[in-house]
Scaffold this active site. Structure first.
Site, PDB file in Angstrom:
ATOM      1  N   ARG A  75      62.371  43.513  47.472  1.00 19.09           N
ATOM      2  CA  ARG A  75      61.092  43.060  48.013  1.00 19.09           C
ATOM      3  C   ARG A  75      60.020  44.152  47.929  1.00 19.09           C
ATOM      4  O   ARG A  75      58.828  43.856  47.987  1.00 19.09           O
ATOM      5  CB  ARG A  75      61.286  42.624  49.471  1.00 19.09           C
ATOM      6  CG  ARG A  75      60.146  41.787  50.025  1.00 19.09           C
ATOM      7  CD  ARG A  75      60.476  41.213  51.395  1.00 19.09           C
ATOM      8  NE  ARG A  75      60.741  42.247  52.377  1.00 19.09           N
ATOM      9  CZ  ARG A  75      61.920  42.451  52.958  1.00 19.09           C
ATOM     10  NH1 ARG A  75      62.956  41.691  52.636  1.00 19.09           N
ATOM     11  NH2 ARG A  75      62.066  43.411  53.849  1.00 19.09           N
ATOM     12  N   TYR A 129      34.519  30.793  48.020  1.00 24.37           N
ATOM     13  CA  TYR A 129      35.591  29.946  47.514  1.00 24.37           C
ATOM     14  C   TYR A 129      36.088  29.057  48.652  1.00 24.37           C
ATOM     15  O   TYR A 129      36.381  29.541  49.750  1.00 24.37           O
ATOM     16  CB  TYR A 129      36.681  30.870  46.997  1.00 24.37           C
ATOM     17  CG  TYR A 129      37.907  30.265  46.386  1.00 24.37           C
ATOM     18  CD1 TYR A 129      37.848  29.237  45.450  1.00 24.37           C
ATOM     19  CD2 TYR A 129      39.166  30.788  46.709  1.00 24.37           C
ATOM     20  CE1 TYR A 129      38.989  28.730  44.870  1.00 24.37           C
ATOM     21  CE2 TYR A 129      40.316  30.295  46.127  1.00 24.37           C
ATOM     22  CZ  TYR A 129      40.231  29.257  45.214  1.00 24.37           C
ATOM     23  OH  TYR A 129      41.368  28.764  44.637  1.00 24.37           O
ATOM     24  N   ASP A 201      35.631  39.356  46.882  1.00 24.45           N
ATOM     25  CA  ASP A 201      36.398  38.599  45.892  1.00 24.45           C
ATOM     26  C   ASP A 201      35.762  38.900  44.544  1.00 24.45           C
ATOM     27  O   ASP A 201      34.692  38.393  44.215  1.00 24.45           O
ATOM     28  CB  ASP A 201      36.345  37.106  46.198  1.00 24.45           C
ATOM     29  CG  ASP A 201      37.236  36.283  45.275  1.00 24.45           C
ATOM     30  OD1 ASP A 201      37.501  36.748  44.138  1.00 24.45           O
ATOM     31  OD2 ASP A 201      37.647  35.183  45.665  1.00 24.45           O
ATOM     32  N   LYS A 226      43.601  34.338  36.933  1.00 22.45           N
ATOM     33  CA  LYS A 226      42.477  34.095  36.037  1.00 22.45           C
ATOM     34  C   LYS A 226      42.492  35.065  34.854  1.00 22.45           C
ATOM     35  O   LYS A 226      43.300  34.927  33.952  1.00 22.45           O
ATOM     36  CB  LYS A 226      41.156  34.186  36.805  1.00 22.45           C
ATOM     37  CG  LYS A 226      41.103  33.412  38.119  1.00 22.45           C
ATOM     38  CD  LYS A 226      41.416  31.937  37.998  1.00 22.45           C
ATOM     39  CE  LYS A 226      40.950  31.129  39.189  1.00 22.45           C
ATOM     40  NZ  LYS A 226      41.856  31.041  40.330  1.00 22.45           N
TER      41      LYS A 226
END
Length: 416
Positions: A75, A129, A201, A226
């Site tokens: 992890r 967003y 962002d 993206k």
């Protein structure tokens, strides 16, 4: 899992200065390819492992559980994830470290939960967003965190939005769907004066097109889905911090929340990152070609593309950005919902779907009035009938072919 720490201690500043002096293509090729991770091959291998083994009980006791870049447990990552974090940190001028999350939304949530506590107030740009807005009501509010929205273009009113409980400001520039460019350096400076952190962002331009920390931000967030992934086959997000203390706080929260990405996905993101400068340049060039063409169409009331001279936000884009991408929007002139649907349905080269930054072009209709609190849609100085928008994500197709497709779709709209 994510800073450049132990391998560059002692000369980190000079190393980063040298790296940042190189061009974006060179940095994208070289980033994250340390010899201790790649060995004799070009790319870091994919380390698939949930369990990391220790040589003996002494090594187990030592463990290094709170340090980056050490084997401990799956992890906490392995060289594949560490290489991606290292690469992203190297591409973000001024970054201390980068954390990975399984999606862009997870990265936004991780950043907000990492810096906010019960009783705090978060300021959110009104053109954020939409999932970021949903977090405010459905995730942060039950935890006792209040959210207030502000007009990102009203710099004079911004200081009055703060109170003694305001701890963070979430920015997005250009804004989601409607592409407003705000004065990020000025907003971040005001936030700092008020004792609040500024989170950006930065997915639209990525650090290659907008160096968030050099513009005054404290935290830079990206949906790696993206531009970094670039091929519409990957979900991932990242959060980078400039201040070591902020980074450590974010990392501790991410570990408590069990945030981890798979090594296979990390390897795909690394592969996409190598060509990201080329794809950004190509899609930005095509988007500008299409924006110019749309600007001359009688059916179009507004072209929302900050790269386009004369478009809203262009002066700030020219001042603060070093690049762009293929995402733009336009608003139809006095049309009905059925007209817009006919146009979008007639497109042959544009898929209808969410996301962007992949190799293929996409189109999605929008009308954001339901996702606004502090600003009107349409803007006050527009004709009220000009409200139906279409967002285009320009891919790697030839721009001329995309223009022809749009042209025939406009004709189909007129025939409908």
């Amino acid at each position: 899992m994510g800073r450049r720490s132990r391998h560059t201690q002692g000369n980190r500043g000079s190393q980063l200065s040298s790296d940042e002096a190189k061009g974006p293509g060179t940095r994208a090729v070289e980033a994250g390819r340390r010899k201790e991770w790649t060995g004799p091959v070009v790319n870091p291998p994919v380390w698939r492992a949930s369990t990391h083994l220790y040589e003996d009980t002494e090594a187990l006791a030592r463990g290094n559980p709170n340090e980056d870049g050490y084997f401990y447990y799956g992890r906490r990552g392995s060289p594949t994830q560490w290489a991606l974090c290292d690469a992203l940190t190297g591409l973000e001028p001024g970054a201390h470290g980068t954390l990975l999350y399984p999606s862009g939304v997870a990265a936004i949530a991780g950043a907000l939960l990492g810096v906010l506590e019960a009783g705090d107030v978060l300021l959110v740009t009104d053109n954020a967003y939409e999932p970021s807005r949903s977090m405010a009501e459905k995730l942060l509010k039950p935890f006792g965190i209040d959210t207030r929205y502000f007009d990102p273009l009203d710099l004079d009113a911004f200081p009055s939005a703060f109170c003694d409980r305001t701890r963070a400001v979430l920015l997005e520039s250009p804004g989601s769907l409607t592409m407003e460019v705000c004065d990020v350096p000025a907003l971040a400076a005001i936030a700092r004066e008020k004792g609040a952190l500024s989170l950006l962002d930065n997915t639209w331009a990525a650090p290659l097109g907008f160096p968030a920390f050099e513009r005054g931000c404290d935290i830079s967030i990206m949906a790696l889905t993206k531009h970094v992934g670039g091929h519409s086959d990957l979900m991932m997000g990242s959060v980078a911090a400039a201040d070591p203390a902020i980074y450590e706080r974010l990392r501790a929260r991410a570990q408590l929340l069990g945030q981890v990405v798979s090594p296979d996905d990390a390897a795909m993101a690394l592969r996409g990152l190598r060509t990201m400068p080329l794809r950004l340049a190509r899609t930005a060039e095509s988007a500008l070609t299409i924006a110019r063409w749309l600007d001359g169409r009688p059916e179009v009331a507004h072209v929302l593309c900050p790269m386009l001279p004369g478009a809203p936000g262009h002066d700030l884009w020219k001042r603060d950005f070093t690049g762009g991408c293929g995402l733009l929007s336009f608003v139809l002139k006095g049309r009905r919902f059925s007209d817009r649907a006919a146009l979008v349905d007639a497109l042959e080269m544009f898929g209808i779907g969410f996301s962007w930054g992949g190799f293929e072009s996409l189109a999605i209709p929008f009308e954001p009035s339901r996702a606004r609190s502090a600003t009107p849609w349409p803007p006050a100085d527009w004709d009220k009938s000009d409200r139906l928008g279409i967002r285009l994500a320009i891919g790697l197709e030839d721009a001329e072919d995309l223009v022809h497709d749009l042209e025939q779709a406009f004709a189909a709209m007129e025939r409908a």
